[in-house]
Design an enzyme around this catalytic site. Structure first.
Site, PDB file in Angstrom:
ATOM      1  N   GLU A 184     117.424  58.458 -20.726  1.00 42.81           N
ATOM      2  CA  GLU A 184     117.914  57.097 -20.923  1.00 42.81           C
ATOM      3  C   GLU A 184     119.408  57.068 -20.609  1.00 42.81           C
ATOM      4  O   GLU A 184     120.107  56.135 -20.980  1.00 42.81           O
ATOM      5  CB  GLU A 184     117.610  56.587 -22.327  1.00 42.81           C
ATOM      6  CG  GLU A 184     118.118  57.434 -23.455  1.00 42.81           C
ATOM      7  CD  GLU A 184     117.818  56.824 -24.811  1.00 42.81           C
ATOM      8  OE1 GLU A 184     118.187  55.669 -25.031  1.00 42.81           O
ATOM      9  OE2 GLU A 184     117.215  57.511 -25.649  1.00 42.81           O
ATOM     10  N   CYS A 231     114.209  57.384 -26.410  1.00 44.59           N
ATOM     11  CA  CYS A 231     114.002  58.818 -26.673  1.00 44.59           C
ATOM     12  C   CYS A 231     112.540  59.242 -26.513  1.00 44.59           C
ATOM     13  O   CYS A 231     112.214  60.420 -26.672  1.00 44.59           O
ATOM     14  CB  CYS A 231     114.473  59.161 -28.078  1.00 44.59           C
ATOM     15  SG  CYS A 231     116.144  58.617 -28.398  1.00 44.59           S
ATOM     16  N   LYS A 246     114.173  62.548 -43.693  1.00 42.36           N
ATOM     17  CA  LYS A 246     113.654  61.243 -44.130  1.00 42.36           C
ATOM     18  C   LYS A 246     112.210  61.063 -43.650  1.00 42.36           C
ATOM     19  O   LYS A 246     111.364  60.535 -44.363  1.00 42.36           O
ATOM     20  CB  LYS A 246     114.521  60.106 -43.553  1.00 42.36           C
ATOM     21  CG  LYS A 246     115.923  59.969 -44.173  1.00 42.36           C
ATOM     22  CD  LYS A 246     116.674  58.846 -43.450  1.00 42.36           C
ATOM     23  CE  LYS A 246     118.155  58.819 -43.775  1.00 42.36           C
ATOM     24  NZ  LYS A 246     118.459  58.292 -45.099  1.00 42.36           N
ATOM     25  N   HIS A 288     111.222  63.637 -34.151  1.00 43.85           N
ATOM     26  CA  HIS A 288     112.385  63.272 -33.340  1.00 43.85           C
ATOM     27  C   HIS A 288     113.603  63.303 -34.250  1.00 43.85           C
ATOM     28  O   HIS A 288     113.583  62.733 -35.344  1.00 43.85           O
ATOM     29  CB  HIS A 288     112.186  61.873 -32.737  1.00 43.85           C
ATOM     30  CG  HIS A 288     113.446  61.327 -32.135  1.00 43.85           C
ATOM     31  ND1 HIS A 288     114.142  61.993 -31.147  1.00 43.85           N
ATOM     32  CD2 HIS A 288     114.166  60.196 -32.389  1.00 43.85           C
ATOM     33  CE1 HIS A 288     115.215  61.297 -30.818  1.00 43.85           C
ATOM     34  NE2 HIS A 288     115.253  60.206 -31.557  1.00 43.85           N
TER      35      HIS A 288
HETATM   36  N1  CAA Z   1     128.718  63.963 -48.927  1.00 43.63           N
HETATM   37  C1  CAA Z   1     127.389  64.067 -48.663  1.00 43.63           C
HETATM   38  N2  CAA Z   1     126.639  63.014 -48.223  1.00 43.63           N
HETATM   39  C2  CAA Z   1     127.259  61.842 -48.009  1.00 43.63           C
HETATM   40  C3  CAA Z   1     128.651  61.670 -48.254  1.00 43.63           C
HETATM   41  C4  CAA Z   1     129.386  62.800 -48.736  1.00 43.63           C
HETATM   42  N3  CAA Z   1     130.687  62.730 -48.980  1.00 43.63           N
HETATM   43  N4  CAA Z   1     128.974  60.401 -47.946  1.00 43.63           N
HETATM   44  C5  CAA Z   1     127.848  59.779 -47.536  1.00 43.63           C
HETATM   45  N5  CAA Z   1     126.820  60.638 -47.572  1.00 43.63           N
HETATM   46  C6  CAA Z   1     125.407  60.411 -47.189  1.00 43.63           C
HETATM   47  C7  CAA Z   1     124.885  59.046 -47.596  1.00 43.63           C
HETATM   48  O1  CAA Z   1     124.471  59.032 -48.954  1.00 43.63           O
HETATM   49  C8  CAA Z   1     123.721  58.901 -46.617  1.00 43.63           C
HETATM   50  O2  CAA Z   1     122.626  59.681 -47.056  1.00 43.63           O
HETATM   51  P1  CAA Z   1     121.138  59.045 -47.051  1.00 43.63           P
HETATM   52  O3  CAA Z   1     120.883  58.571 -45.640  1.00 43.63           O
HETATM   53  O4  CAA Z   1     120.269  60.192 -47.449  1.00 43.63           O
HETATM   54  O5  CAA Z   1     121.155  57.905 -48.007  1.00 43.63           O
HETATM   55  C9  CAA Z   1     124.235  59.592 -45.352  1.00 43.63           C
HETATM   56  O6  CAA Z   1     125.366  60.381 -45.765  1.00 43.63           O
HETATM   57  C10 CAA Z   1     124.694  58.638 -44.275  1.00 43.63           C
HETATM   58  O7  CAA Z   1     125.587  57.727 -44.847  1.00 43.63           O
HETATM   59  P2  CAA Z   1     125.576  56.185 -44.405  1.00 43.63           P
HETATM   60  O8  CAA Z   1     124.190  55.634 -44.472  1.00 43.63           O
HETATM   61  O9  CAA Z   1     126.655  55.490 -45.163  1.00 43.63           O
HETATM   62  O10 CAA Z   1     126.010  56.381 -42.888  1.00 43.63           O
HETATM   63  P3  CAA Z   1     126.474  55.296 -41.862  1.00 43.63           P
HETATM   64  O11 CAA Z   1     125.975  53.952 -42.251  1.00 43.63           O
HETATM   65  O12 CAA Z   1     127.924  55.461 -41.639  1.00 43.63           O
HETATM   66  O13 CAA Z   1     125.749  55.756 -40.505  1.00 43.63           O
HETATM   67  C11 CAA Z   1     123.748  55.908 -39.189  1.00 43.63           C
HETATM   68  C12 CAA Z   1     124.491  56.389 -40.454  1.00 43.63           C
HETATM   69  C13 CAA Z   1     123.287  54.464 -39.389  1.00 43.63           C
HETATM   70  C14 CAA Z   1     122.546  56.815 -38.986  1.00 43.63           C
HETATM   71  C15 CAA Z   1     124.697  55.988 -37.982  1.00 43.63           C
HETATM   72  O14 CAA Z   1     125.145  57.306 -37.783  1.00 43.63           O
HETATM   73  C16 CAA Z   1     124.056  55.493 -36.705  1.00 43.63           C
HETATM   74  O15 CAA Z   1     124.033  54.305 -36.397  1.00 43.63           O
HETATM   75  N6  CAA Z   1     123.505  56.446 -35.869  1.00 43.63           N
HETATM   76  C17 CAA Z   1     122.892  56.115 -34.582  1.00 43.63           C
HETATM   77  C18 CAA Z   1     121.515  55.488 -34.735  1.00 43.63           C
HETATM   78  C19 CAA Z   1     120.431  56.478 -35.101  1.00 43.63           C
HETATM   79  O16 CAA Z   1     120.545  57.658 -34.856  1.00 43.63           O
HETATM   80  N7  CAA Z   1     119.338  55.965 -35.669  1.00 43.63           N
HETATM   81  C20 CAA Z   1     118.219  56.793 -36.029  1.00 43.63           C
HETATM   82  C21 CAA Z   1     116.890  56.099 -35.871  1.00 43.63           C
HETATM   83  S1  CAA Z   1     116.737  55.463 -34.181  1.00 43.63           S
HETATM   84  C22 CAA Z   1     116.278  56.819 -33.271  1.00 43.63           C
HETATM   85  O17 CAA Z   1     115.874  57.819 -33.791  1.00 43.63           O
HETATM   86  C23 CAA Z   1     116.428  56.749 -31.777  1.00 43.63           C
HETATM   87  C24 CAA Z   1     117.666  57.489 -31.395  1.00 43.63           C
HETATM   88  O18 CAA Z   1     117.623  58.662 -31.059  1.00 43.63           O
HETATM   89  C25 CAA Z   1     118.952  56.777 -31.429  1.00 43.63           C
END
Ligand code: CAA
Length: 397
Positions: free
Chosen positions: A79, A111, A242, A233
């Site tokens: 992609e 993906c 998860k 994945h």
């Molecule tokens: N110590 C340990 N853990 C901590 C922490 C700390 N100090 N601070 C936060 N965390 C944890 C949170 O509790 C959370 O854990 P859980 O998910 O178990 O609840 C984790 O860290 C992530 O924190 P946030 O949810 O606050 O993170 P975020 O909102 O900043 O971003 C995300 C997370 C949304 C995945 C972001 O990285 C993102 O948009 N990523 C790209 C999209 C993606 O990968 N999506 C996955 C599904 S889509 C897919 O699979 C296709 C693909 O390849 C893209």
């Protein structure tokens, strides 16, 4: 007749950026990236590397003289393609010296593309068992700089040859698919970086997995208790955790018997590489096969592939006796261990300023991998076999 993966090979860039350094730049606790997201390093391509050089580098070791003449089809899943029209696989076809009597095509569905390729290749080999099919998944996962997605970036390619009587993995016939139109992650034509609704993407990934799992069972698939090993994945390794939790909760009785051990070896490579979109599930599979100390012979592996937008597929495979002899474990582990760390400045320049967008550009000679992008001439990309020795001499002087 058994059909499946006969050989499998990985190629990642020579450099990485540490997520602890990224956390420091973002002014946040590094444990969020290291444990909350579950990533340690992101692989960063140099300006003379792209999905073509990574793809050819991954395929080179498994396209032996014996295999070359049996390859009837090359499917390159990506992609992050380099051209809107020409398949990136054609550059690879040329670099690897494949025979002209061969079809070459590029697959795109986020993906998920490599899974479509694998299933179609399996059906094609069942029809004509004398042929071999080369599948390459190659991607550079890029989000906006300083966005939430930045910590999940990465780059890499994985190549596999699909054949009859494979030496590594027999694919089972049962499959469960689930497709629906959703905007969780996308990349408009005029954007280098993906756009994403992060939390929505996590929700639809998990829903897609539950639905695909039900379809897989309805198609005569194994019960969860018969799948001791699982690969999901993994856009970031926490996502696999998860997925494991959601799957085992959807089958409370059978799920109880499974522990984190069933998927944790599949995360080891991805944690060091980052998201590789199409390649990510298969790098997870490779990581499980190469890092699990147990003998997996004849055991079943359940696999879940997800491509945003979205298509999910649950399928399974069993491990062929003698599989370890046909893995390239030492080579892959050495490749990962030998990489060099980049400063934030160099990572930013390499990841976000692509010289290859220019009409004419001679690329700096940086990569020591087997192939490199040499130049762009009137928007034509010119690839070549790398003269690694010239780089060593340059670096020493
Ligand atoms: N110590 C340990 N853990 C901590 C922490 C700390 N100090 N601070 C936060 N965390 C944890 C949170 O509790 C959370 O854990 P859980 O998910 O178990 O609840 C984790 O860290 C992530 O924190 P946030 O949810 O606050 O993170 P975020 O909102 O900043 O971003 C995300 C997370 C949304 C995945 C972001 O990285 C993102 O948009 N990523 C790209 C999209 C993606 O990968 N999506 C996955 C599904 S889509 C897919 O699979 C296709 C693909 O390849 C893209």
């Amino acid at each position: 007749m058994n059909v499946g993966i006969d050989s499998i090979s990985l190629c990642v860039p020579e450099s990485y950026y540490s997520l602890a350094d990224l956390a420091e730049k973002h002014g946040i606790d590094p444990n969020k990236y290291l444990y909350g997201i579950g990533q340690e390093k992101m692989a960063v391509p140099s300006p003379d590397e792209d999905i073509v050089t990574l793809a050819a580098g991954a395929a080179k070791p498994i396209v032996t003289d014996e295999v070359r003449d049996s390859i009837s089809t090359v499917i390159l899943a990506t992609e992050s393609g380099v051209d809107q029209s020409k398949s990136a696989g054609l550059f690879v076809h040329g670099l690897l010296g494949l025979k002209p009597n061969c079809r070459v095509v590029e697959f795109k569905q986020a993906c998920y593309g490599a899974t479509a390729a694998l299933q179609m290749a399996t059906d094609m080999v069942r029809q004509r068992p004398e042929q071999k099919i080369l599948i390459i998944a190659s991607d550079i996962a890029r989000y906006e700089q300083d966005s939430q997605g930045e910590c999940t970036q990465g780059a890499g390619a994985l190549a596999m040859v699909v054949s009859a009587n494979p030496r590594i993995l027999n694919l089972h016939r049962a499959r469960g698919m689930h497709s629906f139109d959703v905007m969780d992650f996308w990349r408009p034509n005029n954007h280098k970086a993906a756009q994403v609704d992060g939390q929505l993407s996590i929700e639809v990934y998990l829903e897609s997995m539950r639905q695909a799992w039900n379809e897989y069972k309805a198609d005569g698939g194994h019960e969860l208790a018969e799948l001791p090993w699982l690969c999901f994945h993994q856009p970031f390794t926490k996502m696999a955790k998860k997925a494991f939790t959601a799957l085992t909760e959807s089958e409370p009785e059978q799920g109880q018997a499974l522990t984190g051990e069933s998927y944790e070896h599949s995360l080891l490579y991805g944690r060091q590489i980052g998201n590789t979109y199409t390649a990510s599930l298969y790098i997870g599979l490779l990581s499980l096969l190469e890092n699990n100390p147990q003998d997996l012979t004849d055991q079943n592996i359940g696999l879940f592939s997800y491509g945003s937008g979205s298509v999910g597929e649950f399928f399974s495979a069993s491990v062929v006796p003698g599989y370890r002899e046909h893995l390239r474990t030492e080579e892959h582990q050495q490749m990962l261990a030998d990489r060099q760390a980049l400063s934030h400045e160099k990572y930013s320049a390499w990841f976000y300023q692509s010289l290859a967008d220019h009409k004419n550009q001679v690329m700096p000679k940086l990569s020591n991998r087997p192939y490199r992008l040499e130049k762009v001439e009137e928007f034509r990309r010119v690839y070549g076999v790398n003269d690694a020795r010239a780089n060593e001499i340059k670096q020493a002087s």
